[in-house]
Design an enzyme around this catalytic site. Structure first.
Site, PDB file in Angstrom:
ATOM      1  N   LYS A  61      -8.819   2.706 -14.922  1.00 43.33           N
ATOM      2  CA  LYS A  61      -8.912   4.050 -15.506  1.00 43.33           C
ATOM      3  C   LYS A  61      -8.673   5.069 -14.396  1.00 43.33           C
ATOM      4  O   LYS A  61      -9.371   5.052 -13.361  1.00 43.33           O
ATOM      5  CB  LYS A  61     -10.307   4.235 -16.122  1.00 43.33           C
ATOM      6  CG  LYS A  61     -10.369   5.250 -17.239  1.00 43.33           C
ATOM      7  CD  LYS A  61     -11.728   5.153 -17.925  1.00 43.33           C
ATOM      8  CE  LYS A  61     -11.899   6.173 -19.017  1.00 43.33           C
ATOM      9  NZ  LYS A  61     -13.265   6.187 -19.541  1.00 43.33           N
TER      10      LYS A  61
HETATM   11  O1  G3P Z   1     -14.446   7.789 -22.567  1.00 44.56           O
HETATM   12  C1  G3P Z   1     -14.707   9.104 -22.199  1.00 44.56           C
HETATM   13  C2  G3P Z   1     -15.981   9.531 -22.810  1.00 44.56           C
HETATM   14  O2  G3P Z   1     -16.976   8.718 -22.301  1.00 44.56           O
HETATM   15  C3  G3P Z   1     -16.409  10.927 -22.653  1.00 44.56           C
HETATM   16  O3  G3P Z   1     -17.379  11.118 -23.628  1.00 44.56           O
HETATM   17  O4  G3P Z   1     -19.309  12.120 -24.711  1.00 44.56           O
HETATM   18  O5  G3P Z   1     -19.047  12.251 -22.202  1.00 44.56           O
HETATM   19  O6  G3P Z   1     -17.587  13.593 -23.716  1.00 44.56           O
HETATM   20  P1  G3P Z   1     -18.390  12.341 -23.560  1.00 44.56           P
END
Ligand code: G3P
Length: 218
Positions: free
Chosen positions: A87
């Protein structure tokens, strides 16, 4: 549509895997930190543990921000297991690293994507997957699902092979909207996946069937 779970929590991964509908896992440095995973060797061990739980792509995020550092880290991650996807953040060095990994046959997930222009760059560099963060876009009063639609349209128009991985999912509705928009993958918290099971008419219908069965069978 493929379902990935967005967590570094081994119990949640096991629970999602047991549902029989899991296709892969995404992690990020914040999710690893949430589980208290620190130190290079522990981080590596954790990725291997995840790969041993799920037979599908497992995204392991680099923390370097320069090309050389990303390449070094990414090659190390990729050597851990055949299912590792490196990633890489959407930056100038990140795009160069994606191009490099692509030429070496190493799979990549371009993360922190917030615009169609960024998604085009990732696809041109040969990213295996691109991660638009739809929840964070919604948080800033823009439309995250609309970005998925836009990227899917562009990728189909130009026959880009990069898969659209809807990330930063916050609800079951987000998953359904991303499916409608043509996302190849949604990476979700376990709670959003479980949310899809729920419908009050299912509960009422099941209770009625069981009650009727009992009436005649005791
Ligand atoms: O995969 C990316 C994701 O984990 C981001 O999620 O909820 O931190 O915006 P969030």
């Amino acid at each position: 549509m493929k379902f990935f779970i967005d967590t570094a929590n081994l119990n949640e991964i096991k629970e999602a895997e047991a549902l029989g509908i899991l296709d892969g896992v995404t992690t990020n440095p914040s999710l690893m930190a949430k589980e208290g995973i620190s130190g290079e060797q522990n981080i590596i061990n954790h990725y291997v543990a995840i790969c041993n739980l799920v037979d599908g792509p497992v995204s392991a995020e680099v923390i370097s921000v320069d090309f050389e550092g990303m390449v070094k880290e990414g090659e190390k991650f990729a050597a851990l297991h055949k299912n590792i996807v490196v990633k890489v953040p959407m930056t100038v060095d990140g795009v160069k690293a994606i191009k490099y990994f692509s030429s070496k046959g190493i799979k990549t997930n371009c993360t922190l994507v917030f615009s169609a222009g960024q998604a085009i760059l990732a696809a041109k560099a040969g990213a295996t997957m691109v991660s638009p963060f739809i929840g964070r876009i919604d948080d800033s009063n823009w439309d995250g699902v609309q970005l998925i639609e836009q990227i899917v349209h562009i990728y189909r128009t130009y026959n880009f092979k990069t898969e659209v991985l809807a990330a930063s999912i916050r609800s079951g509705l987000h998953i359904v909207k991303c499916a409608e928009a043509g996302a190849d993958i949604a990476t979700c918290p376990l709670s959003s996946i479980k949310n899809l099971f729920k419908h009050p008419l299912t509960d009422i219908g099941l209770a009625q069937f069981l009650a009727d069965y009992k009436k005649v069978n005791g």
